[in-house]
Enzyme design. Structure first.
Site, PDB file in Angstrom:
ATOM      1  CG  ASP A 425      -1.906   1.430   1.117  1.00  0.00           C
ATOM      2  OD1 ASP A 425      -2.174   1.823   0.475  1.00  0.00           O
ATOM      3  OD2 ASP A 425      -2.063   1.976   2.975  1.00  0.00           O
ATOM      4  CE  LYS A 426      -0.018   7.559  -2.219  1.00  0.00           C
ATOM      5  NZ  LYS A 426       0.080   8.224  -1.323  1.00  0.00           N
ATOM      6  CD  GLU A 570      -6.842  23.477  -1.163  1.00  0.00           C
ATOM      7  OE1 GLU A 570      -7.764  22.620  -0.228  1.00  0.00           O
ATOM      8  OE2 GLU A 570      -6.701  23.391  -1.721  1.00  0.00           O
ATOM      9  CB  THR A 755      -2.479   3.546  -3.875  1.00  0.00           C
ATOM     10  OG1 THR A 755      -2.619   4.722  -3.208  1.00  0.00           O
ATOM     11  CG2 THR A 755      -1.675   3.532  -5.531  1.00  0.00           C
ATOM     12  CG  ASP A 757      -3.598   9.307  -2.783  1.00  0.00           C
ATOM     13  OD1 ASP A 757      -4.206  10.199  -3.561  1.00  0.00           O
ATOM     14  OD2 ASP A 757      -2.759   9.510  -2.262  1.00  0.00           O
ATOM     15  NE  ARG A 857      -9.075   7.451  -8.710  1.00  0.00           N
ATOM     16  CZ  ARG A 857      -9.944   7.885  -7.631  1.00  0.00           C
ATOM     17  NH1 ARG A 857      -9.449   8.457  -6.556  1.00  0.00           N
ATOM     18  NH2 ARG A 857     -10.606   8.596  -7.646  1.00  0.00           N
ATOM     19  CG  ASP A 883      -2.222   2.040   6.722  1.00  0.00           C
ATOM     20  OD1 ASP A 883      -2.190   2.278   5.702  1.00  0.00           O
ATOM     21  OD2 ASP A 883      -1.988   3.115   7.846  1.00  0.00           O
ATOM     22  CG  ASP A 887      -3.977  -1.918   2.859  1.00  0.00           C
ATOM     23  OD1 ASP A 887      -4.121  -1.161   1.731  1.00  0.00           O
ATOM     24  OD2 ASP A 887      -3.203  -0.664   3.673  1.00  0.00           O
TER      25      ASP A 887
END
Length: 1224
Positions: A425-426, A570, A755, A757, A857, A883, A887
């Site tokens: 995982d990332k 941000e 991931t 993300d 994704r 984590d 996962d």
């Protein structure tokens, strides 16, 4: 309520989002048609008791990740134990021992089996109880629940039922899948962190229905009721279809209304929601799989060895039976002393078939020592002790959190040493979700002197490698001028290295500021105002301070602002703007206020920017824009986004800094930093007015085309931009991640990142971890845009993906550069098709050939499917590490699952086989403990089979000498003690304490790890070699003893030895031979090994003396056998020495020859360490270490090697052009 919170609650946050908070027009769109299978769920809100009355039985909200439960433990655990082939055999033998034909008593067969199986089951129960306790911890979390009459009270998660109204407060996890009813914001939106589900760090905006906005306090739920009709439980995280019946109206529901279990409420004081899915019906649990039963590769191979030995056992039993039948039929009738007139059925020559079958059963039990029952219990003991060493390893203890490593199941210790592919995982695993503003490029000038962690690690490695090259180049046949060229060619690189290494090494007197790692005096304290491009720098800072959707919260104690931002990036930009003197300190419904410290010399001014429009960031747009009117009345569009998007939208006049900014962005990417480009555009009144009319028209459009129209209108405005510069943010990796990945790559391990993300983020982290680098060819496999996906058929999309895979494979085959590296990047939508049966093997073939693979994704289910594909497709050992709850699927699917005990819950740890506090500990877990455990278990099992073959076959040989009578040459107690006492402790010490090399050497020579994946110590060649050694030893022991004692005077009066004396001598030789053999096998001795090995031999003599002292009623033929019979006879001691030396001589010759002429890697290292060459000859030690790296194309070592190749290439070109290189 604090001032900041009052302001925030009054804001209608939905006004900040053009795309993220689109509310469907209920009157126009109407409710969803929910018909057919898959849409049967009905939820009565605030009336959970109605479900049982209407026979709607939904699952409870408690979860279980255990392998067993109280009812199923006994049958399931017994099944697990009797999956082991040897246990089935011993169960059968124990049953047969109840009959009179057994050569042994029932107790001697049943007791060892019960002990072995019972101990293994107890270990399973202990390990599963830990999972159970963690489940209890989660199930007993508290949530605020509506108890009736508008009163809320706390209740444990496990008691929450479908239909309950729940109140969740800021930074709490959602206890079940909820329909959002209202929030602390007026317009009913809330922010949700789904990192635990999909790995994304950006906050998601969720919204309630307008009809339920009034339900914003506890009292409002006094008379609340409604009905939800929706889809049945399913694992799709990103889809949801349902209708909400409330106050005689029906409202359609979509994923934007759903709050998923194990996601967390952020930046919102509280929300109210009604429970739709509970427990294992929730989407996160639907994505998990049942706790699987995992067996290591060695244990599976062991079954085949047992089959082989079982075949040998049956073969010699049949031979023995045939011999017995022949003896019975043709010779037993002539043996008058056996009383042929009173023959038992098993010796009756007239019933030869029955006699043969009964002897076959006797032989199967008698020769059962070929199959070692104590092997399993010894392995269990060894694995538990190995797990204890893993748990107590201080090098894997995280002092920050006080968390040690934990082997949650010890069954897979040796599997840690055979891993081929790591699937990671990332977010939370590789990164710690903290962004630091590190560098920037403004008006073509690069700012920021600090180096990223990746640059620092790579620089240190390069310094080391260049030092080695200096030593090598000194031996190269080169003229003096040529060597001068080498020095000149690398001088620039050395200066860069020195700058990188010292940039972080210097002490910084300033306190650390979270989110701000920038250091460059040219931009700090207003020094930029003297720059020739001060106007461009001013615009850069204003874009940072204004172009965002964050909300400031004033800390009244420190009088400074903290920011609640949608993403860590941000937040880092706003902290950077504040440190540069542009503090965003207030937001109203239609404006932002920035306190500017240096825009006017000597003054601090507050500037208000009126927000006219805000075009928010989406993963599809990859950019964000805000249109503002400043205090001078000018209308400006500020834009930030991915450089590929911004660069395509620049005006002709806006490309002044394009070339140099692109170069800086490449450098930042190489340093592993996340980059964004910043641009602006000034608008005149008429141009803006015309565009805004179009925008408002699109915004009020009703129907499915509204989003497309908004995108089109927004796109038309975000053109003709002027480039200002770019930012570089360091996504802080967890401590030691680049070094760990580099070491694992040198150990020959492949690393895949899976991931949830978005692609850009995943690629940035790939660069940061050195899984990607400049010059690596990226193969991106994607589907076309969403519109064409809708229009095209499934077959067309699959054909397109197949073409991309085929083309990429062909490209790799045609590549001639041996150093060329390829990286495969694929998104979740494409992966859906790539994992289908007709494509998945082609996809896997391409992925395996690539140096690194990044899947972005991806859903939790896809993570598990990819893991299964790699595991089954390659047939090699896979390890998954993560984590979060997202996962769990891949952790359970992989051969080994490793959970990181992070701050985001314990779901991954609860489902894992091993848990560690940080990713960097994976290096030691695999390269040290994995390597040791594999070699220990492999050597231990091989030795076990050797000693049992050496022992068991002597029984068979004696049978042949004794007319196949079923008589054992050994006393029953000898046979019982052989595996349990006399040879068990040395083999356990081998499995627990053996080290071919120390831990620090394992880390210095990572290529040693490849002995595991290549299975050098447990392949069939080695197994059969040990079996052959056992066969040889059995022949030497039996026949040498028989030859020595046969017709030889044994006692002083000339008597020959009886069976008891021969058997005991033979057994003494076995004890000496097998214990000396294990001493030769060991590379590392402690006092414990010495005690166990030599103590076992001493124990045999002690037992023999004590056993012989017992009454003949108990000791039988062994009465005083040592003291009176064997010890006084020199032939006994001579035979013991001769047999022991003869048995071990071939093995000693073999290992001596191997070490001299064909040494393995660890042999060479052992010799270097023995002669202390690692201390006396550092150059040789470094050279050997550099040789010990597996050739890899990922990690910062590969990045450094690419840089050095480039350096040497430049040198070679210079030498070729000047002709200084002397001919070789």
């Amino acid at each position: 309520m604090p001032r900041g919170r009052r302001i925030r609650a009054r804001l209608r946050r939905s006004n900040l989002y053009t795309f993220g908070c689109l509310r469907p027009n209920m009157a126009e769109e109407g409710p969803h048609p929910l018909q057919g299978p898959g849409y049967s769920r009905t939820v009565y809100c605030n009336q959970p008791q109605l479900h049982e009355k209407r026979f709607l039985f939904y699952c409870k909200n408690n979860i279980s990740t255990t392998k067993y439960n109280a009812i199923m433990f006994l049958p399931k655990a017994l099944f697990e134990q009797f999956r082991r082939v040897a246990n089935i055999y011993f169960l059968l033998a124990a049953c047969l021992s109840l009959f009179p034909i057994s050569p042994f008593s029932p107790l001697s067969m049943i007791a060892p089996l019960a002990f072995v199986v019972g101990l293994s089951m107890a270990k399973e129960a202990l390990e599963d109880s830990r999972r159970f306790l963690q489940d209890v911890k989660v199930n007993r979390r508290k949530a605020s629940l509506h108890k009736g009459n508008g009163v809320f009270g706390f209740r444990s998660w496990q008691k929450i039922t479908v239909g309950d109204v729940v109140k969740v407060e800021k930074d709490q996890f959602f206890p079940a899948d909820l329909l959002l009813l209202s929030s602390s914001y007026e317009d009913g939106i809330c922010y949700v962190e789904t990192m635990n589900l999909d790995g994304e760090t950006n906050l998601k905006v969720k919204r309630s229905l307008e009809a339920t906005l009034s339900l914003d306090n506890d009292e409002a739920f006094k008379d609340f009721s409604g009905t939800i009709r929706c889809e049945d439980p399913n694992p799709n995280l990103y889809t949801f279809v349902g209708n909400f019946e409330y106050e005689h109206q029906v409202y359609p529901l979509d994923p934007g209304h759903l709050l998923l279990r194990d996601s967390k409420l952020r930046n919102t004081d509280y929300v109210y929601g009604v429970v739709i899915f509970t427990g294992h019906d929730s989407k996160v649990m639907q994505n998990s799989t049942k706790s699987p039963s995992k067996r290591s590769t060695i244990e599976k191979t062991m079954d085949y060895i047992i089959y082989t030995l079982f075949t040998v056992l049956i073969s010699i039993s049949i031979i023995s039976s045939i011999g017995f039948v022949a003896k019975t039929k043709y010779q037993i009738t002539k043996w008058w002393y056996l009383q042929p007139n009173n023959i038992e059925y098993q010796y009756d020559p007239t019933k030869i078939g029955l006699a043969g079958m009964s002897h076959l059963i006797t032989a199967l039990i008698l020769y059962g020592y070929l199959i070692p029952i104590s092997l399993y219990v010894s392995i269990e003991v060894v694995k538990v002790l190995q797990a204890t060493f893993i748990n107590q390893d201080l090098q894997m203890y995280d002092e920050e959190t006080g968390t040690p490593a934990e082997a949650r199941t010890s069954n897979l210790n040796e599997e840690l040493g055979q891993v081929d592919t790591i699937l990671s995982d990332k977010t939370g695993t590789l990164t710690c979700n903290q962004m630091d503003f590190l560098k920037c490029s403004i008006a073509g000038t690069a700012y920021g002197v600090r180096s990223s962690e990746v640059e620092l690690a790579a620089a240190k490695q390069m310094a080391s490698d260049l030092e080695e090259d200096d030593l090598n180049i000194s031996n190269f046949p080169m003229q003096k001028k040529g060597k001068g060229l080498w020095e000149n060619a690398r001088k620039t690189d050395e200066i860069e290295l020195e700058a990188v290494i010292t940039s972080k090494g210097d002490e910084d007197p300033r306190p650390a500021i979270k989110g701000f790692g920038f250091d460059d005096s040219r931009l700090m304290n207003g020094n930029w105002s003297k720059d020739p491009n001060a106007d461009v720098i001013l615009m850069f800072f204003r874009i940072l301070a204004v172009c965002h959707t964050a909300i400031p919260e004033l800390n009244e104690e420190t009088d400074s602002c903290t920011y609640e931002a949608e993403s860590p990036d941000e937040g880092a930009f706003l902290v950077a703007a504040r440190e540069f003197g542009f503090e965003f300190n207030r937001r109203t419904q239609s404006s932002v206020v920035v306190r500017e410290s240096f825009s006017v010399p000597g003054k601090v001014v507050e500037r208000e920017y009126k927000i006219l429009n805000l075009l928010d960031f989406t993963s599809k747009r990859k950019r964000m824009s805000v249109i503002v009117r400043d205090e001078d009345g000018s209308i400006i569009l500020f834009c930030k986004g991915a450089d590929s998007i911004i660069f395509d939208r620049l005006s002709k006049n806006g490309k002044k800094y394009l070339e140099v900014t692109s170069r800086h962005l490449n450098e930042y990417g190489e340093a592993g930093l996340r980059t964004l480009a910043l641009a602006y555009r000034k608008l005149d009144e008429q141009e803006y007015s015309d565009w805004n009319d179009e925008f408002q028209k699109a915004k009020t459009t009703v129907g499915p085309s509204r989003e497309a129209m908004l995108e089109k209108v927004s796109d038309s405005m975000e053109r003709e931009l002027i480039l200002v510069g770019a930012t570089a943010v360091e996504d802080k990796l967890q401590k030691g991640v680049p070094q760990c990945i580099d070491k694992l790559a040198q150990a020959g391990l492949k690393i895949w990142v899976l991931t949830g993300d978005k692609m850009e983020t995943a690629i940035n982290i790939g660069f940061a971890c050195s899984l990607l680098r400049q010059g690596m060819k990226q193969i991106c496999i994607t589907t076309t845009n969403s519109d064409s996906v809708i229009n095209d058929g499934k077959e067309v999309i699959k054909s397109n993906i197949l073409t991309q895979i085929t083309s990429a494979s062909q490209l790799m085959k045609l590549e001639k550069d041996p150093h060329a590296a390829f990286a495969l990047i694929i998104d979740g939508k494409t992966l859906t098709y790539a994992l289908e049966d007709d494509i998945k093997h082609l996809f896997l073939g391409l992925a395996v050939d690539c140096a690194s693979v990044i899947c972005c994704r991806v859903s939790p289910k896809q993570k598990a499917l990819v893991t299964r594909l790699v595991k089954e497709g390659t047939g090699k050992t896979t390890l998954a590490i993560g984590d979060g709850a997202n996962d769990v699927g891949m952790i359970q699917e992989a051969d080994i699952g490793v959970g990181i005990s992070g701050v985001e819950g314990m779901q991954a740890v609860m489902a894992s086989d091993f848990s560690i506090a940080q990713f960097r500990f994976l290096e030691r877990l695999l390269v040290v403990h994995g390597h040791w455990c594999y070699k220990r278990i492999a050597q231990m099992i091989c030795y076990f089979f050797y000693k049992n073959i050496a022992f068991g076959l002597t029984i068979f040989y004696f049978e042949a000498f004794a007319g196949f009578s079923g008589q054992s040459v050994y006393d029953d107690w000898y046979m019982i003690l052989f595996n349990v006492v006399l040879t068990s402790l040395p083999v356990i010490s081998l499995g627990v304490f053996e080290q071919d090399v120390p831990s620090e050497v394992c880390l210095q020579f990572p290529a040693l790890y490849q002995q595991g994946p290549k299975n050098l110590f447990f392949d069939w060649k080695r197994i059969l070699g040990w079996m052959g050694n056992g066969l040889y030893s059995s022949l030497v022991i039996f026949f040498l003893v028989i030859i020595i004692f046969y017709d030889q005077a044994f006692r002083m009066n000339g008597q020959t030895a009886d069976m008891a004396a021969v058997g005991t001598t033979m057994f003494t030789c076995i004890i000496w031979a097998v214990n000396c053999q294990i001493a030769l096998t060991m590379s590392h001795f402690t006092w414990i090994q010495h005690l166990f090995v030599w103590g076992s031999i001493a124990t045999w003599y002690l037992f023999l003396m004590l056993y012989g002292m017992l009454s003949p009623q108990y000791s039988k033929t062994a009465y005083q056998i040592l003291v009176e019979v064997l010890a006084p006879a020199p032939i006994y001691w001579t035979a013991t020495i001769l047999v022991t030396v003869t048995c071990n001589l071939p093995y000693l010759a073999h290992i001596s020859f191997q070490r001299c002429f064909n040494p393995m890697d660890h042999h060479i290292i052992q010799e270097i360490k023995y002669y202390k060459k690692d201390i006396e000859d550092q150059h040789m030690w470094k050279r050997e270490r550099s040789k010990a790296r597996q050739e890899t194309k990922i990690g910062f070592t590969a990045r450094v090697e690419a840089k050095i190749r480039h350096l040497k290439g430049k040198l070679h070109k210079k030498q070729s052009s000047t002709g200084f290189l002397s001919p070789s």
